[in-house]
Motif scaffolding. Structure first.
Motif, PDB file in Angstrom:
ATOM      1  N   PRO A  32       0.823  -1.212   0.000  1.00  0.00           N
ATOM      2  CA  PRO A  32       0.000   0.000   0.000  1.00  0.00           C
ATOM      3  C   PRO A  32       0.855   1.259   0.000  1.00  0.00           C
ATOM      4  N   THR A  33       0.288   2.324  -0.540  1.00  0.00           N
ATOM      5  CA  THR A  33       0.967   3.610  -0.481  1.00  0.00           C
ATOM      6  C   THR A  33       0.640   4.360   0.813  1.00  0.00           C
ATOM      7  N   ASN A  34      -0.490   3.998   1.432  1.00  0.00           N
ATOM      8  CA  ASN A  34      -0.926   4.591   2.700  1.00  0.00           C
ATOM      9  C   ASN A  34      -1.288   3.473   3.667  1.00  0.00           C
ATOM     10  N   PRO A  35      -1.363   3.762   4.969  1.00  0.00           N
ATOM     11  CA  PRO A  35      -1.777   2.728   5.926  1.00  0.00           C
ATOM     12  C   PRO A  35      -3.109   2.093   5.542  1.00  0.00           C
ATOM     13  N   ILE A  36      -3.209   0.803   5.741  1.00  0.00           N
ATOM     14  CA  ILE A  36      -4.435   0.057   5.454  1.00  0.00           C
ATOM     15  C   ILE A  36      -5.512   0.463   6.460  1.00  0.00           C
ATOM     16  N   THR A  37      -6.674   0.879   5.959  1.00  0.00           N
ATOM     17  CA  THR A  37      -7.752   1.290   6.856  1.00  0.00           C
ATOM     18  C   THR A  37      -8.494   0.069   7.396  1.00  0.00           C
ATOM     19  N   VAL A  38      -8.732   0.080   8.707  1.00  0.00           N
ATOM     20  CA  VAL A  38      -9.397  -1.025   9.391  1.00  0.00           C
ATOM     21  C   VAL A  38     -10.525  -0.472  10.256  1.00  0.00           C
ATOM     22  N   ASN A  39     -11.719  -1.009  10.088  1.00  0.00           N
ATOM     23  CA  ASN A  39     -12.822  -0.720  10.999  1.00  0.00           C
ATOM     24  C   ASN A  39     -12.957  -1.890  11.963  1.00  0.00           C
ATOM     25  N   LEU A  40     -12.727  -1.623  13.241  1.00  0.00           N
ATOM     26  CA  LEU A  40     -12.907  -2.630  14.282  1.00  0.00           C
ATOM     27  C   LEU A  40     -14.210  -2.309  14.997  1.00  0.00           C
ATOM     28  N   ILE A  41     -15.167  -3.225  14.930  1.00  0.00           N
ATOM     29  CA  ILE A  41     -16.509  -2.991  15.462  1.00  0.00           C
ATOM     30  C   ILE A  41     -16.701  -3.821  16.719  1.00  0.00           C
ATOM     31  N   GLY A  42     -16.791  -3.142  17.852  1.00  0.00           N
ATOM     32  CA  GLY A  42     -16.930  -3.809  19.144  1.00  0.00           C
ATOM     33  C   GLY A  42     -15.654  -3.681  19.952  1.00  0.00           C
ATOM     34  N   ALA A  43     -15.794  -3.175  21.195  1.00  0.00           N
ATOM     35  CA  ALA A  43     -14.621  -2.941  22.050  1.00  0.00           C
ATOM     36  C   ALA A  43     -14.762  -3.648  23.383  1.00  0.00           C
ATOM     37  N   GLY A  44     -15.437  -4.797  23.377  1.00  0.00           N
ATOM     38  CA  GLY A  44     -15.657  -5.533  24.620  1.00  0.00           C
ATOM     39  C   GLY A  44     -14.588  -6.571  24.874  1.00  0.00           C
ATOM     40  N   PRO A  99     -22.675   5.838   7.020  1.00  0.00           N
ATOM     41  CA  PRO A  99     -21.676   6.851   7.398  1.00  0.00           C
ATOM     42  C   PRO A  99     -20.446   6.771   6.507  1.00  0.00           C
ATOM     43  N   GLU A 100     -19.883   7.927   6.174  1.00  0.00           N
ATOM     44  CA  GLU A 100     -18.677   7.964   5.346  1.00  0.00           C
ATOM     45  C   GLU A 100     -17.541   7.174   5.996  1.00  0.00           C
ATOM     46  N   GLU A 101     -17.484   7.177   7.329  1.00  0.00           N
ATOM     47  CA  GLU A 101     -16.410   6.491   8.061  1.00  0.00           C
ATOM     48  C   GLU A 101     -16.516   4.963   7.997  1.00  0.00           C
ATOM     49  N   ALA A 102     -17.644   4.459   7.476  1.00  0.00           N
ATOM     50  CA  ALA A 102     -17.822   3.009   7.385  1.00  0.00           C
ATOM     51  C   ALA A 102     -16.956   2.391   6.297  1.00  0.00           C
ATOM     52  N   GLN A 103     -16.398   3.217   5.427  1.00  0.00           N
ATOM     53  CA  GLN A 103     -15.566   2.737   4.335  1.00  0.00           C
ATOM     54  C   GLN A 103     -14.176   2.389   4.852  1.00  0.00           C
ATOM     55  N   ALA A 104     -13.777   1.129   4.706  1.00  0.00           N
ATOM     56  CA  ALA A 104     -12.443   0.695   5.124  1.00  0.00           C
ATOM     57  C   ALA A 104     -12.054  -0.548   4.343  1.00  0.00           C
ATOM     58  N   THR A 105     -10.759  -0.752   4.181  1.00  0.00           N
ATOM     59  CA  THR A 105     -10.277  -1.913   3.431  1.00  0.00           C
ATOM     60  C   THR A 105     -10.579  -3.217   4.161  1.00  0.00           C
ATOM     61  N   ILE A 106     -10.414  -3.215   5.475  1.00  0.00           N
ATOM     62  CA  ILE A 106     -10.676  -4.400   6.299  1.00  0.00           C
ATOM     63  C   ILE A 106     -11.697  -4.048   7.368  1.00  0.00           C
ATOM     64  N   THR A 107     -12.703  -4.898   7.537  1.00  0.00           N
ATOM     65  CA  THR A 107     -13.675  -4.751   8.619  1.00  0.00           C
ATOM     66  C   THR A 107     -13.546  -5.953   9.542  1.00  0.00           C
ATOM     67  N   ILE A 108     -13.439  -5.680  10.844  1.00  0.00           N
ATOM     68  CA  ILE A 108     -13.350  -6.741  11.847  1.00  0.00           C
ATOM     69  C   ILE A 108     -14.516  -6.570  12.812  1.00  0.00           C
ATOM     70  N   THR A 109     -15.318  -7.607  12.975  1.00  0.00           N
ATOM     71  CA  THR A 109     -16.460  -7.532  13.882  1.00  0.00           C
ATOM     72  C   THR A 109     -16.233  -8.389  15.117  1.00  0.00           C
ATOM     73  N   CYS A 110     -16.477  -7.774  16.263  1.00  0.00           N
ATOM     74  CA  CYS A 110     -16.419  -8.459  17.558  1.00  0.00           C
ATOM     75  C   CYS A 110     -17.701  -8.095  18.304  1.00  0.00           C
ATOM     76  N   VAL A 111     -18.828  -8.456  17.720  1.00  0.00           N
ATOM     77  CA  VAL A 111     -20.131  -8.063  18.249  1.00  0.00           C
ATOM     78  C   VAL A 111     -20.769  -9.236  18.977  1.00  0.00           C
ATOM     79  N   ASP A 112     -21.741  -8.920  19.851  1.00  0.00           N
ATOM     80  CA  ASP A 112     -22.311  -9.951  20.710  1.00  0.00           C
ATOM     81  C   ASP A 112     -23.727 -10.350  20.320  1.00  0.00           C
ATOM     82  N   ASN A 113     -24.177  -9.978  19.121  1.00  0.00           N
ATOM     83  CA  ASN A 113     -25.490 -10.459  18.681  1.00  0.00           C
ATOM     84  C   ASN A 113     -25.503 -10.648  17.172  1.00  0.00           C
ATOM     85  N   VAL A 114     -26.380 -11.541  16.732  1.00  0.00           N
ATOM     86  CA  VAL A 114     -26.428 -11.927  15.326  1.00  0.00           C
ATOM     87  C   VAL A 114     -26.952 -10.797  14.452  1.00  0.00           C
TER      88      VAL A 114
END
Length: 268
Positions: free
Chosen positions: A18-30, A116-131
């Motif tokens: 990559p030319t810039n840092p890879i964007t990652v959305n991490l969903i859930g901070a539990g 949301p515009e911020e939802a755009q990311a190369t990698i999405t990681i989910t750590c959520v507690d419901n289906v």
């Protein structure tokens, strides 16, 4: 004699150079998300040491830290009352000098149905507690994948899920990832969403009682002390291998901490 080629998924080239840092959305901070953030810190530091541009992480969670979160999650008594996402991101930024971002809101469409515009990311990681949250994320990622000529094009979704003593980590591609020609391997361009491949299993495994715990002792009745940690280490190793090896023959695993068993899921 079995001449069938091993099925392999090769990492998208953009993640490797990559030319810039890879964007990652991490969903859930539990219990899991707070530990995954630490693992992302370690991946970022290792990548930059190898000459890679590293990661740019945005952490999503609208929960407030309570005393029930202390011990099993990566929080301290002095942080009670703060947003989980803000406390964790501030800690990481102070530690390694990054400019990672905190979102003290849910990862979802707004009241007008807009993403949301911020939802755009190369990698999405989910750590959520419901289906239901997973299906919501899947809907957003599908919508984002249809956009063209947009920076931070979504490429991968890594989902963590667990009950008290068991859990799973599953890797999906967001659309098809162009694969190189290979005489040695059978390349696989598309890995299905967890909500498509294991949707029925997820619905069956969802816990009936999702009310917040009032104490650490009560929280441990729902999720044992080290299930989140063990899932995090193995799941983030899968992510690390995408960067380090540039390929994977596994798209995840099922994990049983009580029986000390792990069953890898090969790419099919």
């Amino acid at each position: 004699m079995n001449n069938e080629k091993t099925k392999i998924h090769f990492t998208d080239n953009y993640l490797l150079n990559p030319t810039n840092p890879i964007t990652v959305n991490l969903i859930g901070a539990g219990g899991t998300g707070s530990k995954v953030l630490t693992a992302l810190l370690e991946i970022n530091e290792s990548l930059t040491a190898l000459g890679h541009a590293g990661l740019s992480v945005r952490l999503w969670d609208d929960d407030i830290i309570t005393t029930a979160n202390l011990g099993r999650q990566r929080f301290f008594e002095s942080e009670t009352g703060l947003y989980k996402s803000v406390a964790l991101i501030n800690r990481v930024n102070r530690c390694i000098g990054t400019n990672w971002k905190a979102e003290n809101r849910k990862f979802e469409k707004d009241n007008f149905g807009q993403i949301p515009e911020e939802a755009q990311a190369t990698i999405t990681i989910t750590c959520v507690d419901n289906v239901q949250a997973r299906f919501g994320v899947a809907e957003i990622l599908k919508a984002l994948s249809n956009r063209r000529n947009y920076r931070d094009t979504p490429k991968y979704w890594l989902d963590f899920g667990n009950s008290q003593n068991t859990g799973q980590v599953l890797l999906s591609t967001i659309g098809e990832i162009k694969q190189p020609n290979s005489e040695k391997y059978q390349t696989v361009a598309s890995l299905p969403f967890v909500t498509e491949e294991f949707g029925e299993l997820l619905m069956q495994s969802e816990q009936e009682d999702n009310t917040p715990s009032c104490s650490l002792a009560e929280a441990l009745e729902h999720q044992d002390l080290f299930i989140n940690s063990s899932l995090t280490q193995m799941g983030c190793s899968l992510l690390w291998n995408l960067f380090r090896r540039g390929m994977t023959e596994y798209k995840g695993f099922f994990h049983n901490l009580k029986g000390f068993r792990t069953h890898p899921i090969k790419i099919a």
